[in-house]
Scaffold this active site. Structure first.
Site, PDB file in Angstrom:
ATOM      1  N   ASN A  57       0.841  -1.198   0.000  1.00 22.20           N
ATOM      2  CA  ASN A  57       0.000   0.000   0.000  1.00 22.20           C
ATOM      3  C   ASN A  57       0.877   1.249   0.000  1.00 22.20           C
ATOM      4  OD1 ASN A  57       0.577  -0.852   2.681  1.00 22.20           O
ATOM      5  ND2 ASN A  57      -1.164   0.244   3.524  1.00 22.20           N
ATOM      6  N   GLU A  59       0.325   5.302   0.601  1.00 22.82           N
ATOM      7  CA  GLU A  59      -0.608   6.341   1.049  1.00 22.82           C
ATOM      8  C   GLU A  59      -0.179   7.704   0.516  1.00 22.82           C
ATOM      9  OE1 GLU A  59      -0.953   5.735   5.307  1.00 22.82           O
ATOM     10  OE2 GLU A  59      -2.125   3.900   4.952  1.00 22.82           O
ATOM     11  N   CYS A  68      -4.286   0.597  -2.222  1.00 23.49           N
ATOM     12  CA  CYS A  68      -4.113  -0.644  -1.460  1.00 23.49           C
ATOM     13  C   CYS A  68      -3.063  -1.545  -2.109  1.00 23.49           C
ATOM     14  CB  CYS A  68      -5.417  -1.419  -1.403  1.00 23.49           C
ATOM     15  SG  CYS A  68      -6.716  -0.675  -0.410  1.00 23.49           S
ATOM     16  N   GLU A  70      -3.207  -4.766  -2.690  1.00 25.11           N
ATOM     17  CA  GLU A  70      -3.727  -5.754  -3.642  1.00 25.11           C
ATOM     18  C   GLU A  70      -3.890  -5.141  -5.029  1.00 25.11           C
ATOM     19  OE1 GLU A  70      -4.854  -4.945  -0.685  1.00 25.11           O
ATOM     20  OE2 GLU A  70      -5.828  -6.610   0.347  1.00 25.11           O
ATOM     21  N   CYS A  99     -10.026  -5.392   1.188  1.00 24.68           N
ATOM     22  CA  CYS A  99     -11.168  -4.466   1.236  1.00 24.68           C
ATOM     23  C   CYS A  99     -12.099  -4.736   0.049  1.00 24.68           C
ATOM     24  CB  CYS A  99     -10.692  -3.017   1.244  1.00 24.68           C
ATOM     25  SG  CYS A  99     -10.233  -2.369  -0.377  1.00 24.68           S
ATOM     26  N   CYS A 102     -10.783  -3.854  -3.457  1.00 23.88           N
ATOM     27  CA  CYS A 102      -9.771  -4.787  -3.955  1.00 23.88           C
ATOM     28  C   CYS A 102     -10.389  -6.127  -4.327  1.00 23.88           C
ATOM     29  CB  CYS A 102      -8.657  -4.954  -2.931  1.00 23.88           C
ATOM     30  SG  CYS A 102      -7.616  -3.480  -2.834  1.00 23.88           S
TER      31      CYS A 102
HETATM   32  N1  THU Z   1      -5.266  -1.423   2.830  1.00 20.96           N
HETATM   33  C1  THU Z   1      -4.724  -2.279   1.905  1.00 20.96           C
HETATM   34  O1  THU Z   1      -3.635  -2.048   1.372  1.00 20.96           O
HETATM   35  N2  THU Z   1      -5.426  -3.387   1.568  1.00 20.96           N
HETATM   36  C2  THU Z   1      -6.628  -3.734   2.132  1.00 20.96           C
HETATM   37  O2  THU Z   1      -7.256  -4.673   1.699  1.00 20.96           O
HETATM   38  C3  THU Z   1      -7.129  -2.979   3.293  1.00 20.96           C
HETATM   39  C4  THU Z   1      -6.556  -1.619   3.444  1.00 20.96           C
HETATM   40  C5  THU Z   1      -4.493  -0.239   3.201  1.00 20.96           C
HETATM   41  C6  THU Z   1      -5.105   1.060   2.764  1.00 20.96           C
HETATM   42  C7  THU Z   1      -4.475   2.008   3.749  1.00 20.96           C
HETATM   43  O3  THU Z   1      -3.187   2.372   3.271  1.00 20.96           O
HETATM   44  C8  THU Z   1      -4.300   1.178   5.003  1.00 20.96           C
HETATM   45  O4  THU Z   1      -4.385  -0.167   4.598  1.00 20.96           O
HETATM   46  C9  THU Z   1      -5.365   1.447   6.061  1.00 20.96           C
HETATM   47  O5  THU Z   1      -6.638   1.374   5.539  1.00 20.96           O
END
Ligand code: THU
Length: 144
Positions: A57, A59, A68, A70, A99, A102
């Site tokens: 991920n 940000e 994310c 995935e 999530c 994804c």
């Molecule tokens: N996140 C992911 O990378 N994958 C997921 O399936 C759930 C959430 C990340 C997004 C964000 O950077 C952090 O986790 C918190 O939500």
């Protein structure tokens, strides 16, 4: 892993392939850029030929632009010309499932792929993506 996921003959990834996949996801998780959530995620996709594509991920100060792990892995693979996936491993501190966004993006390429979620202590759960995204909307609904 149960025996169910260790037989190549079933078209399922071997136990060894799953170990490699989880290790790849754990490794790429170290590259996660998470100054806001401090929640690092690593994802690794397995192709039928045994290749692995990874993503973490990433940000952003404009929070909604964060990506994310995935989807980062999928987009990386697709950019390399790869569209077939048999499994995805996702490593987090607490073995969360992908999530909703994804799940939808993964389903575009294989609704029946194996989803392995792992934590940092060796805990794991295994799903079919179709279990996580029942009654999915997908390419077939658009005639694809
Ligand atoms: N996140 C992911 O990378 N994958 C997921 O399936 C759930 C959430 C990340 C997004 C964000 O950077 C952090 O986790 C918190 O939500």
């Amino acid at each position: 892993m149960g025996d169910r996921f260790s037989k190549e003959a079933d078209g399922l990834p071997s136990a060894a392939a799953i170990e490699r996949l989880v290790a790849a996801a754990a490794e790429v998780r170290e590259a996660a850029y998470t100054p806001y959530s401090h929640f690092a995620v690593g994802a690794a996709l397995l192709t039928p030929g045994g290749a692995i594509y990874r993503g973490c991920n990433v940000e952003n100060a404009s929070y909604g632009l964060s990506l994310c792990a995935e989807r980062n892995a999928i987009f990386h693979a697709v950019a390399e010309g790869v569209r077939q996936f048999s499994a995805v491993a996702v490593v987090t501190e607490n073995a969360v499932t992908p999530c909703g966004a994804c799940r939808q993006v993964l389903a575009e390429f294989n609704l029946e792929m194996i989803v392995i979620v792992a934590d940092l202590a060796g805990g794991r759960r295994v799903y079919r993506l179709s279990e996580l995204l029942p009654d999915a909307f997908g390419p077939a609904h658009l005639g694809n």
